[in-house]
Design a protein around this motif. Sequence first.
Motif, PDB file in Angstrom:
ATOM      1  N   VAL A 195       1.123   6.441  -6.997  1.00  0.00           N
ATOM      2  CA  VAL A 195      -0.022   7.302  -7.322  1.00  0.00           C
ATOM      3  C   VAL A 195       0.309   8.768  -7.030  1.00  0.00           C
ATOM      4  O   VAL A 195       0.063   9.653  -7.862  1.00  0.00           O
ATOM      5  N   SER A 196       0.862   9.039  -5.854  1.00  0.00           N
ATOM      6  CA  SER A 196       1.155  10.433  -5.512  1.00  0.00           C
ATOM      7  C   SER A 196       2.281  11.002  -6.373  1.00  0.00           C
ATOM      8  O   SER A 196       2.247  12.176  -6.747  1.00  0.00           O
ATOM      9  N   GLY A 197       3.269  10.186  -6.728  1.00  0.00           N
ATOM     10  CA  GLY A 197       4.349  10.661  -7.581  1.00  0.00           C
ATOM     11  C   GLY A 197       3.881  10.985  -8.989  1.00  0.00           C
ATOM     12  O   GLY A 197       4.211  12.041  -9.544  1.00  0.00           O
ATOM     13  N   VAL A 198       3.105  10.080  -9.573  1.00  0.00           N
ATOM     14  CA  VAL A 198       2.595  10.313 -10.927  1.00  0.00           C
ATOM     15  C   VAL A 198       1.630  11.497 -10.935  1.00  0.00           C
ATOM     16  O   VAL A 198       1.672  12.340 -11.845  1.00  0.00           O
ATOM     17  N   THR A 199       0.780  11.580  -9.913  1.00  0.00           N
ATOM     18  CA  THR A 199      -0.170  12.694  -9.843  1.00  0.00           C
ATOM     19  C   THR A 199       0.565  14.022  -9.704  1.00  0.00           C
ATOM     20  O   THR A 199       0.203  15.006 -10.359  1.00  0.00           O
ATOM     21  N   THR A 200       1.589  14.059  -8.864  1.00  0.00           N
ATOM     22  CA  THR A 200       2.379  15.283  -8.703  1.00  0.00           C
ATOM     23  C   THR A 200       3.032  15.680 -10.020  1.00  0.00           C
ATOM     24  O   THR A 200       3.021  16.854 -10.404  1.00  0.00           O
ATOM     25  N   ALA A 201       3.596  14.706 -10.713  1.00  0.00           N
ATOM     26  CA  ALA A 201       4.246  15.003 -11.994  1.00  0.00           C
ATOM     27  C   ALA A 201       3.242  15.508 -13.025  1.00  0.00           C
ATOM     28  O   ALA A 201       3.501  16.494 -13.724  1.00  0.00           O
ATOM     29  N   LEU A 202       2.102  14.839 -13.129  1.00  0.00           N
ATOM     30  CA  LEU A 202       1.095  15.262 -14.105  1.00  0.00           C
ATOM     31  C   LEU A 202       0.548  16.649 -13.785  1.00  0.00           C
ATOM     32  O   LEU A 202       0.356  17.472 -14.691  1.00  0.00           O
ATOM     33  N   LEU A 203       0.288  16.914 -12.508  1.00  0.00           N
ATOM     34  CA  LEU A 203      -0.201  18.246 -12.136  1.00  0.00           C
ATOM     35  C   LEU A 203       0.864  19.308 -12.407  1.00  0.00           C
ATOM     36  O   LEU A 203       0.537  20.423 -12.824  1.00  0.00           O
ATOM     37  N   GLY A 204       2.135  18.972 -12.184  1.00  0.00           N
ATOM     38  CA  GLY A 204       3.206  19.920 -12.498  1.00  0.00           C
ATOM     39  C   GLY A 204       3.268  20.230 -13.981  1.00  0.00           C
ATOM     40  O   GLY A 204       3.429  21.385 -14.382  1.00  0.00           O
ATOM     41  N   HIS A 222       8.386   4.686   3.917  1.00  0.00           N
ATOM     42  CA  HIS A 222       8.953   3.564   3.164  1.00  0.00           C
ATOM     43  C   HIS A 222      10.405   3.306   3.588  1.00  0.00           C
ATOM     44  O   HIS A 222      10.806   2.157   3.800  1.00  0.00           O
ATOM     45  N   VAL A 223      11.177   4.359   3.715  1.00  0.00           N
ATOM     46  CA  VAL A 223      12.584   4.203   4.111  1.00  0.00           C
ATOM     47  C   VAL A 223      12.674   3.671   5.538  1.00  0.00           C
ATOM     48  O   VAL A 223      13.497   2.796   5.832  1.00  0.00           O
ATOM     49  N   VAL A 224      11.849   4.176   6.437  1.00  0.00           N
ATOM     50  CA  VAL A 224      11.877   3.715   7.826  1.00  0.00           C
ATOM     51  C   VAL A 224      11.513   2.234   7.913  1.00  0.00           C
ATOM     52  O   VAL A 224      12.166   1.466   8.627  1.00  0.00           O
ATOM     53  N   LEU A 225      10.488   1.808   7.174  1.00  0.00           N
ATOM     54  CA  LEU A 225      10.065   0.403   7.223  1.00  0.00           C
ATOM     55  C   LEU A 225      11.081  -0.536   6.582  1.00  0.00           C
ATOM     56  O   LEU A 225      11.166  -1.704   6.948  1.00  0.00           O
ATOM     57  N   ASN A 226      11.860  -0.032   5.633  1.00  0.00           N
ATOM     58  CA  ASN A 226      12.810  -0.877   4.912  1.00  0.00           C
ATOM     59  C   ASN A 226      14.258  -0.536   5.238  1.00  0.00           C
ATOM     60  O   ASN A 226      15.152  -0.808   4.442  1.00  0.00           O
ATOM     61  N   LEU A 271       0.827  -1.211   0.000  1.00  0.00           N
ATOM     62  CA  LEU A 271       0.000   0.000   0.000  1.00  0.00           C
ATOM     63  C   LEU A 271       0.863   1.264   0.000  1.00  0.00           C
ATOM     64  O   LEU A 271       0.528   2.250  -0.656  1.00  0.00           O
ATOM     65  N   ILE A 272       1.978   1.216   0.715  1.00  0.00           N
ATOM     66  CA  ILE A 272       2.873   2.379   0.726  1.00  0.00           C
ATOM     67  C   ILE A 272       3.495   2.586  -0.647  1.00  0.00           C
ATOM     68  O   ILE A 272       3.545   3.710  -1.156  1.00  0.00           O
ATOM     69  N   VAL A 273       3.943   1.513  -1.275  1.00  0.00           N
ATOM     70  CA  VAL A 273       4.552   1.641  -2.611  1.00  0.00           C
ATOM     71  C   VAL A 273       3.500   2.088  -3.631  1.00  0.00           C
ATOM     72  O   VAL A 273       3.783   2.937  -4.493  1.00  0.00           O
ATOM     73  N   ALA A 274       2.282   1.556  -3.534  1.00  0.00           N
ATOM     74  CA  ALA A 274       1.209   1.992  -4.439  1.00  0.00           C
ATOM     75  C   ALA A 274       0.897   3.471  -4.217  1.00  0.00           C
ATOM     76  O   ALA A 274       0.695   4.227  -5.175  1.00  0.00           O
ATOM     77  N   PHE A 298      -0.307  19.258  -2.222  1.00  0.00           N
ATOM     78  CA  PHE A 298      -0.835  18.200  -1.358  1.00  0.00           C
ATOM     79  C   PHE A 298      -0.272  16.842  -1.754  1.00  0.00           C
ATOM     80  O   PHE A 298       0.202  16.081  -0.895  1.00  0.00           O
ATOM     81  N   PHE A 299      -0.302  16.511  -3.037  1.00  0.00           N
ATOM     82  CA  PHE A 299       0.201  15.214  -3.477  1.00  0.00           C
ATOM     83  C   PHE A 299       1.715  15.120  -3.303  1.00  0.00           C
ATOM     84  O   PHE A 299       2.246  14.040  -3.024  1.00  0.00           O
ATOM     85  N   ALA A 300       2.417  16.238  -3.448  1.00  0.00           N
ATOM     86  CA  ALA A 300       3.867  16.231  -3.216  1.00  0.00           C
ATOM     87  C   ALA A 300       4.172  15.952  -1.749  1.00  0.00           C
ATOM     88  O   ALA A 300       5.088  15.182  -1.431  1.00  0.00           O
ATOM     89  N   LEU A 301       3.414  16.544  -0.839  1.00  0.00           N
ATOM     90  CA  LEU A 301       3.607  16.278   0.587  1.00  0.00           C
ATOM     91  C   LEU A 301       3.257  14.832   0.931  1.00  0.00           C
ATOM     92  O   LEU A 301       3.942  14.207   1.754  1.00  0.00           O
ATOM     93  N   CYS A 302       2.219  14.303   0.312  1.00  0.00           N
ATOM     94  CA  CYS A 302       1.880  12.887   0.515  1.00  0.00           C
ATOM     95  C   CYS A 302       3.032  12.000   0.043  1.00  0.00           C
ATOM     96  O   CYS A 302       3.385  11.020   0.719  1.00  0.00           O
ATOM     97  N   PHE A 303       3.613  12.338  -1.086  1.00  0.00           N
ATOM     98  CA  PHE A 303       4.736  11.560  -1.617  1.00  0.00           C
ATOM     99  C   PHE A 303       5.913  11.579  -0.641  1.00  0.00           C
ATOM    100  O   PHE A 303       6.512  10.537  -0.359  1.00  0.00           O
ATOM    101  N   VAL A 304       6.245  12.747  -0.100  1.00  0.00           N
ATOM    102  CA  VAL A 304       7.366  12.855   0.831  1.00  0.00           C
ATOM    103  C   VAL A 304       7.088  12.050   2.101  1.00  0.00           C
ATOM    104  O   VAL A 304       7.957  11.317   2.588  1.00  0.00           O
ATOM    105  N   ALA A 305       5.876  12.160   2.635  1.00  0.00           N
ATOM    106  CA  ALA A 305       5.528  11.415   3.854  1.00  0.00           C
ATOM    107  C   ALA A 305       5.594   9.909   3.609  1.00  0.00           C
ATOM    108  O   ALA A 305       6.118   9.157   4.447  1.00  0.00           O
ATOM    109  N   LEU A 306       5.078   9.457   2.478  1.00  0.00           N
ATOM    110  CA  LEU A 306       5.134   8.028   2.164  1.00  0.00           C
ATOM    111  C   LEU A 306       6.564   7.571   1.907  1.00  0.00           C
ATOM    112  O   LEU A 306       6.935   6.443   2.270  1.00  0.00           O
ATOM    113  N   ALA A 307       7.387   8.408   1.289  1.00  0.00           N
ATOM    114  CA  ALA A 307       8.783   8.044   1.043  1.00  0.00           C
ATOM    115  C   ALA A 307       9.540   7.876   2.358  1.00  0.00           C
ATOM    116  O   ALA A 307      10.319   6.924   2.525  1.00  0.00           O
TER     117      ALA A 307
END
Length: 115
Positions: free
Chosen positions: A16-25, A70-74, A9-12, A58-67
């Motif tokens: 999603v947040s990375g692609v959305t951020t890029a497309l919105l940019g 992700h690093v902490v869990l792995n 779910l974190i990787v998904a 918003f999506f960029a902040l979601c991406f950073v939080a999930l990243a």
Amino acid sequence: MEKITSRFLIVAGLYVSGVTTALLGLMLNYVIPKGGGGRAGEGFLALARHDWADMHAFFALCFVALAITHVVLNRAQAQGHLRKIFPGNLNRAVLATCLAPFGLIVLGWLLALIF
């Protein structure tokens, strides 16, 4: 929740947040009209430019939080990979890994100034 399910779910979410951020940019740069002073509802799909910029942030902040999550869990796997890549000093490898994104940001900023 199982460990594998939460990691998926974190990787998904990262995808999603990375692609959305890029497309919105890209939309903010090339599609959505620039300039202010328009009436309400003008813009793209009845949203003003600042609304699209808010979604982008918003999506960029979601991406950073999930990243970060992700690093902490792995972190154990990351440390293992870094020990293989940099067999000498792990602290130097972690520092280089953490500073690399900032170097890329500075490089992009410098290229934007030039071009």
